[in-house]
Design an enzyme around this catalytic site. Sequence first.
Site, PDB file in Angstrom:
ATOM      1  N   GLU A   1     -35.782  16.126  -9.854  1.00 14.49           N
ATOM      2  CA  GLU A   1     -34.414  15.935 -10.344  1.00 14.49           C
ATOM      3  C   GLU A   1     -34.277  14.749 -11.319  1.00 14.49           C
ATOM      4  O   GLU A   1     -33.218  14.552 -11.906  1.00 14.49           O
ATOM      5  CB  GLU A   1     -33.453  15.772  -9.154  1.00 14.49           C
ATOM      6  CG  GLU A   1     -33.360  17.050  -8.320  1.00 14.49           C
ATOM      7  CD  GLU A   1     -32.635  16.859  -6.988  1.00 14.49           C
ATOM      8  OE1 GLU A   1     -31.929  17.791  -6.572  1.00 14.49           O
ATOM      9  OE2 GLU A   1     -32.787  15.790  -6.363  1.00 14.49           O
TER      10      GLU A   1
ATOM     11  N   ASP B   1     -27.901  26.901  -6.568  1.00 16.73           N
ATOM     12  CA  ASP B   1     -27.873  28.061  -5.672  1.00 16.73           C
ATOM     13  C   ASP B   1     -26.462  28.240  -5.141  1.00 16.73           C
ATOM     14  O   ASP B   1     -25.617  27.376  -5.323  1.00 16.73           O
ATOM     15  CB  ASP B   1     -28.850  27.840  -4.507  1.00 16.73           C
ATOM     16  CG  ASP B   1     -28.479  26.603  -3.718  1.00 16.73           C
ATOM     17  OD1 ASP B   1     -27.622  26.707  -2.821  1.00 16.73           O
ATOM     18  OD2 ASP B   1     -29.013  25.511  -4.022  1.00 16.73           O
TER      19      ASP B   1
HETATM   20  N1  ADE Z   1     -28.967  21.099  -2.619  1.00 14.63           N
HETATM   21  C1  ADE Z   1     -29.106  22.157  -3.422  1.00 14.63           C
HETATM   22  N2  ADE Z   1     -28.668  23.271  -2.807  1.00 14.63           N
HETATM   23  C2  ADE Z   1     -28.247  22.898  -1.579  1.00 14.63           C
HETATM   24  C3  ADE Z   1     -27.709  23.603  -0.470  1.00 14.63           C
HETATM   25  N3  ADE Z   1     -27.519  24.919  -0.508  1.00 14.63           N
HETATM   26  N4  ADE Z   1     -27.396  22.889   0.643  1.00 14.63           N
HETATM   27  C4  ADE Z   1     -27.612  21.554   0.690  1.00 14.63           C
HETATM   28  N5  ADE Z   1     -28.119  20.854  -0.329  1.00 14.63           N
HETATM   29  C5  ADE Z   1     -28.432  21.512  -1.454  1.00 14.63           C
END
Ligand code: ADE
Length: 238
Positions: free
Chosen positions: A12, A197
Amino acid sequence: MAIGIMSALVEEIAYLLEKMEVKQKETIAQKHFYIGTIEKEEVILCYSGVGKVNASMTTQLLIDHFHVRFVILTGTAGLLNPNLKTGDIVVSEDAVEYDVDFTPLGYPLGEIPGLPLAYQANPLLIKIALQAGKGLKGIKVKKGRILSGDQFIASEQIKKELRETFKGDVVEAEGAAVGEVCYLNKVPFVVVRVISDEADATAPTDFQELLEEVSIHAQLLVLRMLKGIRALKAKNKK
Ligand code: ADE
């Protein structure tokens, strides 16, 4: 005084590290800190490891050991707000620790006794981040609420509950911890999160596949923030 820039994972900050003129590297408590300049601004660049404890201790090190002026936390997050999509960016208005529960003692869900429910990001840093976001073509940049907890959310049901209970826009595992440490130390902060996501059943695959690609979006914004900060400093000197 330098600017503290932090993420959870090395992926990141990888792009920022490429852009950085590293003068020195220091390791404290297994946390790696890169000392140098990006866009001619003095920065301490580091990654904390995942979760609120890692984020808290690394933030405190940025403050105590490196005396940073303010902290920018960057990285990925899961989607909660249906008006956003993967690749879009959320700049923190505030951040809440959704996994805190002192409700039996009469406190609202998410609130630690003696502390605020939500940690407010610095208004000027928010403004600089949103301004920086205007230059990113095809990427939506929105101000919003970050929810933080020590979990990877991959469930439609939990996602729905988090959205309804806390009105969060994205979910991750560090933002509110950085917010809490900065609040206690009276150090300004802002969180810049790119959506990797949808925090549902597809999240683990999407996260792993898209981590490096979408992380660039947030880092481009941070890079533009540094240019904005430099321009602001030059203007204030006149
Ligand atoms: N970082 C990136 N995606 C995530 C998720 N679904 N839950 C927690 N932290 C995250």
